[in-house]
Design a protein around this motif. Structure first.
Motif, short mmCIF file in Angstrom:
data_model
loop_
_atom_site.label_atom_id
_atom_site.label_comp_id
_atom_site.label_asym_id
_atom_site.label_seq_id
_atom_site.Cartn_x
_atom_site.Cartn_y
_atom_site.Cartn_z
N ILE A 45 104.58 55.63 81.56
CA ILE A 45 105.42 56.66 80.91
C ILE A 45 105.17 56.59 79.41
CG2 ILE A 45 107.75 57.65 80.72
CD1 ILE A 45 107.06 57.31 83.63
N PRO A 46 104.10 57.21 78.92
CA PRO A 46 103.73 57.04 77.50
C PRO A 46 104.78 57.56 76.53
CG PRO A 46 101.91 57.99 78.77
CD PRO A 46 103.12 58.01 79.66
N GLN A 47 105.62 58.50 76.95
CA GLN A 47 106.56 59.11 76.01
C GLN A 47 107.81 58.25 75.75
OE1 GLN A 47 105.92 60.10 79.14
NE2 GLN A 47 107.56 61.34 80.02
N ILE A 48 107.87 57.07 76.33
CA ILE A 48 109.05 56.23 76.12
C ILE A 48 109.22 55.90 74.64
CG2 ILE A 48 109.78 53.81 76.40
CD1 ILE A 48 109.37 54.17 79.38
N ASP A 49 110.45 56.11 74.13
CA ASP A 49 110.72 55.81 72.72
C ASP A 49 111.68 54.63 72.55
OD1 ASP A 49 113.38 56.93 73.10
OD2 ASP A 49 112.49 58.91 72.84
N THR A 50 112.24 54.16 73.64
CA THR A 50 113.26 53.09 73.59
C THR A 50 113.14 52.27 74.88
OG1 THR A 50 114.74 54.68 72.51
CG2 THR A 50 115.76 52.66 73.38
N ILE A 51 113.28 50.96 74.76
CA ILE A 51 113.34 50.13 75.98
C ILE A 51 114.59 49.27 75.90
CG2 ILE A 51 112.13 48.50 77.48
CD1 ILE A 51 109.51 49.21 76.16
N ILE A 52 115.33 49.26 77.00
CA ILE A 52 116.55 48.44 77.08
C ILE A 52 116.26 47.27 78.01
CG2 ILE A 52 119.00 48.40 77.66
CD1 ILE A 52 119.30 50.99 76.51
N VAL A 53 116.54 46.08 77.52
CA VAL A 53 116.11 44.86 78.20
C VAL A 53 117.28 43.88 78.28
CG1 VAL A 53 114.31 43.08 78.22
CG2 VAL A 53 113.93 45.18 76.91
N PRO A 54 117.53 43.29 79.46
CA PRO A 54 118.56 42.25 79.54
C PRO A 54 118.19 41.05 78.66
CG PRO A 54 117.81 42.91 81.74
CD PRO A 54 116.88 43.53 80.75
N VAL A 55 119.19 40.43 78.05
CA VAL A 55 118.95 39.25 77.21
C VAL A 55 119.66 38.05 77.80
CG1 VAL A 55 119.16 38.19 74.94
CG2 VAL A 55 119.00 40.67 75.14
N SER A 56 118.88 36.99 78.02
CA SER A 56 119.48 35.72 78.42
C SER A 56 118.86 34.65 77.53
CB SER A 56 119.20 35.47 79.91
OG SER A 56 119.81 34.28 80.35
N GLY A 57 117.87 33.90 78.04
CA GLY A 57 117.17 32.95 77.17
C GLY A 57 116.20 33.65 76.22
N GLY A 58 115.88 34.89 76.52
CA GLY A 58 115.07 35.69 75.60
C GLY A 58 113.59 35.78 75.93
N GLY A 59 113.16 35.17 77.04
CA GLY A 59 111.74 35.25 77.39
C GLY A 59 111.29 36.67 77.71
N LEU A 60 112.13 37.36 78.48
CA LEU A 60 111.81 38.73 78.88
C LEU A 60 111.79 39.66 77.67
CD1 LEU A 60 111.44 40.98 81.02
CD2 LEU A 60 113.93 41.04 81.26
N ILE A 61 112.87 39.63 76.89
CA ILE A 61 112.94 40.58 75.77
C ILE A 61 111.90 40.24 74.71
CG2 ILE A 61 114.71 39.44 74.32
CD1 ILE A 61 115.96 42.28 73.99
N SER A 62 111.54 38.97 74.54
CA SER A 62 110.51 38.62 73.55
C SER A 62 109.16 39.19 73.97
CB SER A 62 110.40 37.10 73.41
OG SER A 62 111.58 36.58 72.84
N GLY A 63 108.80 38.99 75.22
CA GLY A 63 107.51 39.49 75.69
C GLY A 63 107.46 41.01 75.64
N VAL A 64 108.53 41.64 76.14
CA VAL A 64 108.57 43.11 76.17
C VAL A 64 108.48 43.66 74.74
CG1 VAL A 64 110.12 45.06 76.61
CG2 VAL A 64 109.77 43.31 78.37
#
Lengths: 336, 336
Positions: free
Chosen positions: B178-197
């Motif tokens: 989906i190239p037109q994505i302008d925002t990503i919402i990511v769950p935060v816990s230890g932060g591995g997921l949101i850091s990589g994303v």
């Protein structure tokens, strides 16, 4: 061979051309549904399984494909008075949604015992609900009155070439997504889904196997194939509320000539398959939608030498409209 | 600008190169997960929502990406004694599965209060379970002993560059889908997921917005950003069992510098979002996985003028491992 091929395209209510036309007609409205797979589930039956997830289709079931094709096939003069149906379930919701997209009214005769989430779907998509008693006669009678009152067009849930063509678009997608599929397992009720899937798939690959999956308590298709004539049952007993209809005169010839076998499935097997869909695939699947998985996991399929060469199996997960409380109840009853 | 860009790539535990390497390393093992959408859900928040369904990843959660990257990054001499972790949940199952694929043992310290389906997943994938008490100290102490006994390698669930790089592959896929994505919402816990994303997404499109979604009862990331230092909470209170960890020293700098905001979400909102995922998306989503939808449906997001230009929003649905009975319980409690 040429003569055969001509006969093939002429004698059924849909063919590869009408199915490709349907694909063009619905493509800006319908989702291309994803195909999921799971090595855990593969290991349970020793084959590669590809789940064509029509539960993610608009309205939560494959029905939107046929309904959308039917509604957008209507002439403006026909369409303007609206459409009428007496399906209790996913077809009604799908028809309501497609009618909304065309900007015409949908009148839906709903029996009082219809699952709550399916009625909610009809309302969500703007369908106008007319309640009837549960018996088929009451539903048909009420629908007749609505047709007279509105001058609308009846859109039958399966015995209609436009509906069959719409459902057939599943095969066009699936065989493009997973070209190595050699077998497709399809739930059987009135036969609209399996007719469309079969006509498209066998036109693309004549050697593909099509197996129907039908509840033991509503086995009219299996009985029909056994005796060579349409059988209508006096009653049905299955939790698969979407699989209680009987073959019609347009779907029966396809099932008779082109469907390789009907596999019968117990309700307890359906419930176990629903559990596996939830726990392993992470997908909400209604009883009718889980019957394909139940069929491939059954010994009637796994141990049948006729199907030992079925290695790459497409399973049509036809719908996901199941109340969570009902699912929980089934699983508790089914597992205890 | 060049200096900035060099700084950017050097000061975090992962960068676009390590994330692209991870994608190559895991591509024959991990699923490319589908993106689902629903006009009904779009209408609830007035934006286009794209659900990146990591619940369909192997092991039922995004964790397999990082675990697989970590395990296949190990030298043979390191790998042969096995890997150890003390995550109670999806990371443990993912590590077990990735270890099985490499043919090495995985030792998993599991607290006695871990959700049943997550423990089942560890067992299913061949992980060797060592039970501990629920407290973090007991888990860490038990893990230390296992490390000594086995000589294995500890694979931390998030504070590890290989893990962060693996999770970042989500953005590579999502922005291609989906190239037109302008925002990503990511769950935060230890932060591995949101850091990589975040590292992957902002490298591809520096103007993309990244919003974290965090439970109010485990708001260490929001507090950390507010005061500019890592905060560790004395206790957490949330049903989102996957979101109770605290930021680590490798994930905190990314959250501090590059995550645009943390949106706090009540447990009741998470439960409502789980219901919508089940009823409308037809997907089984665990509490941690539903928090992104809960965040975009909250008035804190919808009415915040800072986010009014967020039109095409990717939502990372991080996992689907929730016992059906637990889901049913939540919905009953949440809705009554």
């Amino acid at each position: 061979m040429e003569a055969d091929s001509q006969t093939f395209t002429r004698k059924y209510a849909a063919d590869i051309s009408s199915i490709k036309e349907a694909q063009q007609r619905i493509k800006s409205f319908a989702h291309i549904t994803p195909v999921l797979s799971s090595e855990t589930l593969d290991s349970f039956c020793g084959r590669k399984l590809y789940f064509k997830c029509e539960c993610f289709q608009k309205g939560g079931a494959f029905k939107f494909r046929g309904a959308c094709n039917a509604i957008f096939s209507l002439e403006d003069s026909q369409a303007e008075r609206g459409v009428v149906t007496h399906s209790s379930g996913n077809h009604a919701a799908a028809l309501s949604l497609a009618a909304k997209l065309r900007g015409i009214p949908a009148y839906v005769v709903v029996p009082k015992n219809a699952p709550k989430c399916k009625v909610e779907n009809v309302k969500r998509y703007g369908g106008q609900i007319i309640w009837s008693e549960a018996a088929v006669e009451s539903r048909e009678e009420t629908a007749k009155k609505v047709l007279q009152d509105t001058g609308g067009v009846l859109v039958h849930p399966y015995n209609d070439g436009r509906i069959i063509s719409g459902q057939g678009t599943i095969s066009l997608e699936l065989l493009e997504q997973i070209p190595q599929i050699d077998t497709i397992i399809v739930p059987v009720s009135g036969g609209g889904l399996i007719s469309g899937v079969t006509l498209a798939a066998k036109s693309i690959n004549p050697s593909i196997r099509i197996l129907g999956a039908e509840p033991k308590g509503a086995d009219d298709a299996a009985q029909s194939k056994a005796i060579g004539n349409i059988v209508r049952l006096a009653e049905t007993r299955t939790i698969a509320d979407g699989l209680r209809a009987f073959l019609g005169e347009l779907t029966w010839p396809v099932v008779r000539d082109l469907v390789d076998e009907i596999i019968l499935v117990e309700d307890t097997e359906i419930i176990e398959a629903m559990r596996l869909c939830y726990e392993i695939l992470k997908v909400a699947v209604e009883p009718s939608g889980a019957i394909g998985l139940a069929a491939v996991l059954s010994s009637r399929f796994k141990n049948n030498p006729a199907w030992k060469d079925c290695k790459n199996i497409g399973i049509v997960v036809s719908g996901g409209n199941v109340d969570l409380g009902v699912l929980w109840d089934y699983l508790n009853k089914g597992l205890l």
